[in-house]
Scaffold this motif. Structure first.
Motif, PDB file in Angstrom:
ATOM      1  N   VAL A   1      -2.266  -9.939  -1.629  1.00  0.00           N
ATOM      2  CA  VAL A   1      -2.684  -8.794  -2.435  1.00  0.00           C
ATOM      3  C   VAL A   1      -3.800  -9.235  -3.371  1.00  0.00           C
ATOM      4  O   VAL A   1      -3.600 -10.138  -4.199  1.00  0.00           O
ATOM      5  N   PRO A   2      -4.974  -8.625  -3.280  1.00  0.00           N
ATOM      6  CA  PRO A   2      -6.072  -8.998  -4.190  1.00  0.00           C
ATOM      7  C   PRO A   2      -5.840  -8.398  -5.573  1.00  0.00           C
ATOM      8  O   PRO A   2      -5.058  -7.455  -5.741  1.00  0.00           O
TER       9      PRO A   2
ATOM     10  N   LEU B   1       4.696  -6.184  -8.541  1.00  0.00           N
ATOM     11  CA  LEU B   1       3.411  -6.441  -7.898  1.00  0.00           C
ATOM     12  C   LEU B   1       2.215  -5.799  -8.623  1.00  0.00           C
ATOM     13  O   LEU B   1       1.158  -6.441  -8.734  1.00  0.00           O
ATOM     14  N   PRO B   2       2.308  -4.572  -9.136  1.00  0.00           N
ATOM     15  CA  PRO B   2       1.139  -4.045  -9.863  1.00  0.00           C
ATOM     16  C   PRO B   2       0.757  -4.889 -11.074  1.00  0.00           C
ATOM     17  O   PRO B   2      -0.435  -5.065 -11.362  1.00  0.00           O
ATOM     18  N   THR B   3       1.750  -5.425 -11.791  1.00  0.00           N
ATOM     19  CA  THR B   3       1.452  -6.283 -12.936  1.00  0.00           C
ATOM     20  C   THR B   3       0.814  -7.584 -12.479  1.00  0.00           C
ATOM     21  O   THR B   3      -0.128  -8.079 -13.112  1.00  0.00           O
ATOM     22  N   LEU B   4       1.310  -8.146 -11.387  1.00  0.00           N
ATOM     23  CA  LEU B   4       0.717  -9.374 -10.857  1.00  0.00           C
ATOM     24  C   LEU B   4      -0.717  -9.118 -10.413  1.00  0.00           C
ATOM     25  O   LEU B   4      -1.615  -9.926 -10.675  1.00  0.00           O
TER      26      LEU B   4
ATOM     27  N   LEU C   1       0.826  -1.209   0.000  1.00  0.00           N
ATOM     28  CA  LEU C   1       0.000   0.000   0.000  1.00  0.00           C
ATOM     29  C   LEU C   1       0.862   1.263   0.000  1.00  0.00           C
ATOM     30  O   LEU C   1       0.660   2.170  -0.815  1.00  0.00           O
ATOM     31  N   SER C   2       1.828   1.324   0.918  1.00  0.00           N
ATOM     32  CA  SER C   2       2.634   2.544   1.031  1.00  0.00           C
ATOM     33  C   SER C   2       3.554   2.735  -0.167  1.00  0.00           C
ATOM     34  O   SER C   2       3.810   3.869  -0.584  1.00  0.00           O
ATOM     35  N   ALA C   3       4.039   1.637  -0.743  1.00  0.00           N
ATOM     36  CA  ALA C   3       5.005   1.746  -1.837  1.00  0.00           C
ATOM     37  C   ALA C   3       4.361   1.768  -3.211  1.00  0.00           C
ATOM     38  O   ALA C   3       4.864   2.425  -4.121  1.00  0.00           O
ATOM     39  N   ARG C   4       3.242   1.026  -3.369  1.00  0.00           N
ATOM     40  CA  ARG C   4       2.672   0.861  -4.708  1.00  0.00           C
ATOM     41  C   ARG C   4       1.181   1.164  -4.784  1.00  0.00           C
ATOM     42  O   ARG C   4       0.560   0.980  -5.831  1.00  0.00           O
ATOM     43  N   GLY C   5       0.577   1.594  -3.663  1.00  0.00           N
ATOM     44  CA  GLY C   5      -0.835   1.947  -3.670  1.00  0.00           C
ATOM     45  C   GLY C   5      -1.768   0.759  -3.809  1.00  0.00           C
ATOM     46  O   GLY C   5      -2.929   0.925  -4.229  1.00  0.00           O
ATOM     47  N   LEU C   6      -1.303  -0.427  -3.428  1.00  0.00           N
ATOM     48  CA  LEU C   6      -2.098  -1.644  -3.570  1.00  0.00           C
ATOM     49  C   LEU C   6      -2.622  -2.088  -2.202  1.00  0.00           C
ATOM     50  O   LEU C   6      -1.834  -2.299  -1.273  1.00  0.00           O
ATOM     51  N   PRO C   7      -3.929  -2.274  -2.055  1.00  0.00           N
ATOM     52  CA  PRO C   7      -4.434  -2.813  -0.784  1.00  0.00           C
ATOM     53  C   PRO C   7      -3.929  -4.229  -0.573  1.00  0.00           C
ATOM     54  O   PRO C   7      -3.668  -4.961  -1.526  1.00  0.00           O
ATOM     55  N   PHE C   8      -3.796  -4.613   0.683  1.00  0.00           N
ATOM     56  CA  PHE C   8      -3.286  -5.956   0.989  1.00  0.00           C
ATOM     57  C   PHE C   8      -3.679  -6.318   2.411  1.00  0.00           C
ATOM     58  O   PHE C   8      -4.074  -5.451   3.215  1.00  0.00           O
ATOM     59  N   ASP C   9      -3.553  -7.597   2.707  1.00  0.00           N
ATOM     60  CA  ASP C   9      -3.732  -8.094   4.068  1.00  0.00           C
ATOM     61  C   ASP C   9      -2.426  -8.708   4.551  1.00  0.00           C
ATOM     62  O   ASP C   9      -1.730  -9.389   3.781  1.00  0.00           O
ATOM     63  N   GLU C  10      -2.091  -8.472   5.808  1.00  0.00           N
ATOM     64  CA  GLU C  10      -0.992  -9.202   6.444  1.00  0.00           C
ATOM     65  C   GLU C  10      -1.543 -10.545   6.902  1.00  0.00           C
ATOM     66  O   GLU C  10      -2.503 -10.592   7.667  1.00  0.00           O
TER      67      GLU C  10
ATOM     68  N   GLU D   1      11.284  -7.184  -2.568  1.00  0.00           N
ATOM     69  CA  GLU D   1      11.798  -7.478  -3.902  1.00  0.00           C
ATOM     70  C   GLU D   1      10.646  -7.618  -4.899  1.00  0.00           C
ATOM     71  O   GLU D   1      10.799  -7.311  -6.092  1.00  0.00           O
ATOM     72  N   ALA D   2       9.501  -8.068  -4.421  1.00  0.00           N
ATOM     73  CA  ALA D   2       8.352  -8.282  -5.309  1.00  0.00           C
ATOM     74  C   ALA D   2       7.611  -7.002  -5.647  1.00  0.00           C
ATOM     75  O   ALA D   2       6.754  -7.001  -6.545  1.00  0.00           O
ATOM     76  N   LEU D   3       7.910  -5.891  -4.978  1.00  0.00           N
ATOM     77  CA  LEU D   3       7.132  -4.678  -5.174  1.00  0.00           C
ATOM     78  C   LEU D   3       7.232  -4.131  -6.593  1.00  0.00           C
ATOM     79  O   LEU D   3       6.295  -3.499  -7.083  1.00  0.00           O
TER      80      LEU D   3
END
Length: 389
Positions: free
Chosen positions: A161-162, A190-193, A137-146, A185-187
């Motif tokens: 990450v949904p 991650l938007p493409t995924l 979220l903080s790095a790429r603006g993607l919602p996620f759950d821990e 490393e995945a960030l």
């Protein structure tokens, strides 16, 4: 199938310093390797550098000047490379922009942002391909759950990450970082995924920050870490996954190859994405040793000690045989100027399975930096592959 990404012009002669040769094996900052005298002692030392979880962090790059949005750094092959990188110091992180000027000993670059800490002249740090710091979220603006994956040694923290487009389907992507790297490393990918329509589980494994330590406090080069990847697969299955796609960087690829040695996926594995994977540890160690001008006898001793400490054979450290038995679509990124993981075994593996493997080849990027060299091309290949499977 082979896809080519055109290299950018090189701005400086390619001279790789001795102290940086173990960058991928011993951490992003590299190692200042001081070899003891004697074959046995040197072999013992080298083996320790490969397996040691708590190796010293080295800060070889000094800030010579900093003003406004410009920073002048020690010139290295990395700092002189005009691709997106980060500069990391003990208490901070900044994203580097383009190279503005360079001379024989310094490089001046733009600063895109300081994400943590305070920059000042005199600070020492290292460059990294992980340009994003933080969480999805903080790095790429993607919602996620821990979430927590139950592992063999204990709880393994992970990001779930949904998808960003449409409702989630029942295919999960499991992302496995490299040796000594963070989940961050995945960030870059991650938007493409997330745009693929699949959930993405970004996992941790033993010896990661926040994860359980291995009993011997050593890296096992994928030979035990694969059990934590398997635990992530079991978690995805329990949460409703019908099948999975595995993505691994560097030693994350080695962990996936070891998983495939032990796991009959019975159709549950839908595809693989491998970014500069370790296909042969023997070749990788020998390549790094040559860059350090280490005598072959010392390298041979180090390899024998690694095999002894891990309880494996030399053949177990070479995954070409495993890779040749792949029966799922596979996307492989390799950079021919990788000085951390030997690229030749990866190319040989990919070309041995042309019916299943799409190979994306680059130059001038370095280890796991295909995204940094050309984000648009990297993401295009990844998105096209994910759509095809």
């Amino acid at each position: 199938m082979t896809a080519q990404t055109q290299p950018r012009p090189e701005t400086a002669p390619r001279v790789w310093p001795r102290r940086a040769a173990y960058a991928g094996i011993a951490g992003a900052a590299g190692l200042a390797v001081l070899l003891p005298t004697g074959t046995a002692g040197a072999g013992w030392f080298l083996a320790g550098q490969v397996l040691n979880v708590n190796g010293p962090r080295v800060y070889p790059v000094r800030v010579r000047a900093y003003a406004g949005n410009r920073i002048t750094l020690t010139r290295t092959p990395d700092t002189a490379r005009s691709i997106p990188l980060s500069f990391v110091w003990a208490s901070g992180h900044a994203r580097l922009g383009d190279v503005i000027a360079l001379d024989r000993v310094t490089v001046t670059r733009e600063i895109e942002s300081v994400t943590r800490g305070t920059l000042a002249a005199g600070i020492r740090g290292y460059t990294s391909g992980y340009v994003f710091e933080g969480d999805p979220l903080s790095a790429r603006g993607l919602p996620f759950d821990e979430v927590v994956v139950p592992g063999e040694l204990g709880a393994l923290p992970a990001w779930l990450v949904p998808p960003t487009e449409g409702p989630a389907d029942d295919t999960w992507i499991i992302a496995v970082h490299g040796r000594g790297a963070p989940r961050g490393e995945a960030l870059r990918a991650l938007p493409t995924l997330a745009a693929s329509g699949h959930r993405t589980l970004v996992v941790s494994y033993r010896n990661d920050l926040g994860a359980p330590a291995s009993p011997d406090h050593r890296f096992h080069l994928g030979h035990t870490e694969w059990l934590d990847v398997r635990a992530a697969i079991d978690y995805a299955r329990a949460e409703g996954a019908r099948d999975i796609i595995l993505m691994g960087w560097s030693m994350g690829g080695a962990a996936i190859f070891n998983l495939l040695r032990h796991w009959d996926h019975e159709g549950f594995l839908r595809g693989l994405v491998l970014d500069c994977p370790v296909v042969d540890w023997n070749a990788t160690l020998r390549m790094n040793a040559r860059q350090l001008n280490v005598p072959p006898a010392w390298t041979w001793t180090a390899l024998k000690l690694i095999q002894y400490r891990l309880g494996v054979r030399a053949a177990d450290l070479d995954y070409r045989e495993v890779a040749s038995r792949l029966n799922v679509p596979t996307l492989v990124y390799v950079d021919h100027d990788d000085r951390t993981v030997a690229p030749t075994p990866t190319v040989e593996f990919a070309r041995s399975s042309p019916d299943y493997v799409t190979l994306v080849e680059t130059r001038e990027a370095g280890h796991c930096r295909g995204w940094n060299l050309d984000p648009t091309a990297y993401e295009h290949h990844l998105a096209t592959f994910l759509k095809s499977v």
